[in-house]
Motif scaffolding. Structure first.
Motif, PDB file in Angstrom:
ATOM      1  N   SER A 127      48.900  -9.875  14.604  1.00 52.51           N
ATOM      2  CA  SER A 127      48.907  -8.539  13.942  1.00 52.51           C
ATOM      3  C   SER A 127      47.469  -7.988  13.585  1.00 52.51           C
ATOM      4  CB  SER A 127      49.836  -8.483  12.682  1.00 52.51           C
ATOM      5  OG  SER A 127      49.914  -7.087  11.981  1.00 52.51           O
ATOM      6  N   ALA A 128      46.973  -7.007  14.075  1.00 50.06           N
ATOM      7  CA  ALA A 128      45.824  -6.734  14.083  1.00 50.06           C
ATOM      8  C   ALA A 128      45.521  -5.275  13.367  1.00 50.06           C
ATOM      9  CB  ALA A 128      44.979  -6.542  15.372  1.00 50.06           C
ATOM     10  N   PRO A 129      45.519  -5.475  11.946  1.00 48.04           N
ATOM     11  CA  PRO A 129      45.633  -4.234  11.517  1.00 48.04           C
ATOM     12  C   PRO A 129      44.737  -3.119  11.320  1.00 48.04           C
ATOM     13  CG  PRO A 129      45.453  -5.976   9.885  1.00 48.04           C
ATOM     14  CD  PRO A 129      45.830  -6.545  11.204  1.00 48.04           C
ATOM     15  N   ALA A 130      43.346  -3.730  11.406  1.00 52.12           N
ATOM     16  CA  ALA A 130      42.043  -2.995  11.641  1.00 52.12           C
ATOM     17  C   ALA A 130      42.032  -2.328  13.006  1.00 52.12           C
ATOM     18  CB  ALA A 130      40.917  -3.792  11.480  1.00 52.12           C
ATOM     19  N   LEU A 131      42.848  -2.923  13.882  1.00 52.48           N
ATOM     20  CA  LEU A 131      43.055  -2.082  15.289  1.00 52.48           C
ATOM     21  C   LEU A 131      44.282  -1.249  15.286  1.00 52.48           C
ATOM     22  CD1 LEU A 131      42.021  -4.989  17.725  1.00 52.48           C
ATOM     23  CD2 LEU A 131      40.558  -3.118  16.886  1.00 52.48           C
ATOM     24  N   GLY A 132      45.282  -1.270  14.443  1.00 57.77           N
ATOM     25  CA  GLY A 132      46.336  -0.520  14.194  1.00 57.77           C
ATOM     26  C   GLY A 132      47.356  -0.906  15.430  1.00 57.77           C
TER      27      GLY A 132
END
Length: 272
Positions: A120-125
């Motif tokens: 999960s890469a939230p800063a990349l959405g």
């Protein structure tokens, strides 16, 4: 729900909570960063994310084993049983510099079987996930994911080749071989960390290699790549991740079609 579907649902919940904790600390002015004994950085976000995941697993899967990068293994963890393997923030150096390429890696291994993987890469959405026998997916989250697959590129001179850095390959005595592979490839770029592997799983590139990774660096990547149709081994062609917790292993990930060729090319000894 069958197979590992319940575990995958839980892994998404773990990732949601990890995203909330890490995102709140990303680019925070009061972010605390220290050096571990190996001189790699660890932030207060790394430790906070792992504590959150450990608390949730203690609640939902108290009988499962657990290995995390920051706090090690549960005392009763059985390497031959079910165990969760967690890297709270993969790409900490990016995280502490404000670069958005970082992710939480969550894996479930059932003995030697890579059963579940979530990146999960939230800063990349963006999030990637897979469970054994159910395919690999990517998207903003589980409610909006699309199935992904590796590329069909079968020739090195048509391949996009990805790596982490050259210094590790120099330490491993394989820098000359690495440079030859880069010259032979259609394109080479060093995206690094989890990101190159996920681009491989999506078919956006064809090969990703690293000379030295810990178990928590790669455990979540394996089910996603293999369910997308790719192959992951070490340089000796053993299934990755190879080696016990606390040791480092090489990783060669490809679309499968290029795997033997890449292993052969990287096996060339250093010139004297």
């Amino acid at each position: 729900m069958t197979g590992y579907a319940d575990d995958l649902t839980l892994a998404h919940l773990l990732a949601d909570r990890a995203d909330a904790v890490a995102t709140a600390r990303f680019r925070a002015l009061d972010l605390r960063v220290e050096s571990k004994p190996d001189l790699t950085p660890v932030s207060d976000a790394d430790t906070a994310v792992e504590r959150e995941i450990r608390a949730l697993l203690a609640e939902h899967r108290p009988g499962d084993g657990l290995l995390g990068e920051e706090y090690g293994a549960k005392p009763d963890t059985d390497p031959g049983g079910r165990r969760w393997i967690v890297d709270p923030i993969d790409g900490t150096k990016n995280f502490v510099r404000g670069v958005p390429v970082w992710a939480t890696l969550i894996a479930l291994y059932d003995g030697d079987r890579p059963a579940v993987g979530v990146v999960s890469a939230p800063a990349l959405g963006r999030r990637w996930w897979a469970s054994a026998g159910a395919g690999a997916y990517a998207g903003p989250g589980p409610a909006a994911g699309e199935r992904i697959s590796v590329s069909a590129v079968g020739r090195i001179d048509d391949a996009s080749f990805c790596y982490s850095s050259l210094t590790g390959w120099e330490r491993a005595g394989r820098l000359d071989a690495m440079l030859d592979v880069m010259r032979a490839s259609w394109r080479s770029r060093a995206y690094g960390d989890f990101y190159g592997y996920m681009l491989l799983a999506e078919g956006a590139l064809d090969v990703m290699v690293e000379p030295e990774l810990s178990l928590w660096d790669v455990a979540a990547l394996v089910p996603i790549i293999t369910e997308a149709g790719g192959t992951v081994t070490d340089l000796a062609s053993r299934p990755a991740p190879a080696g016990a917790p606390g040791t480092e292993s090489s990783v060669v990930a490809t679309n499968g079609l290029l795997h033997i060729d890449i292993l052969t090319r990287l096996d060339r000894p250093a010139e004297r």
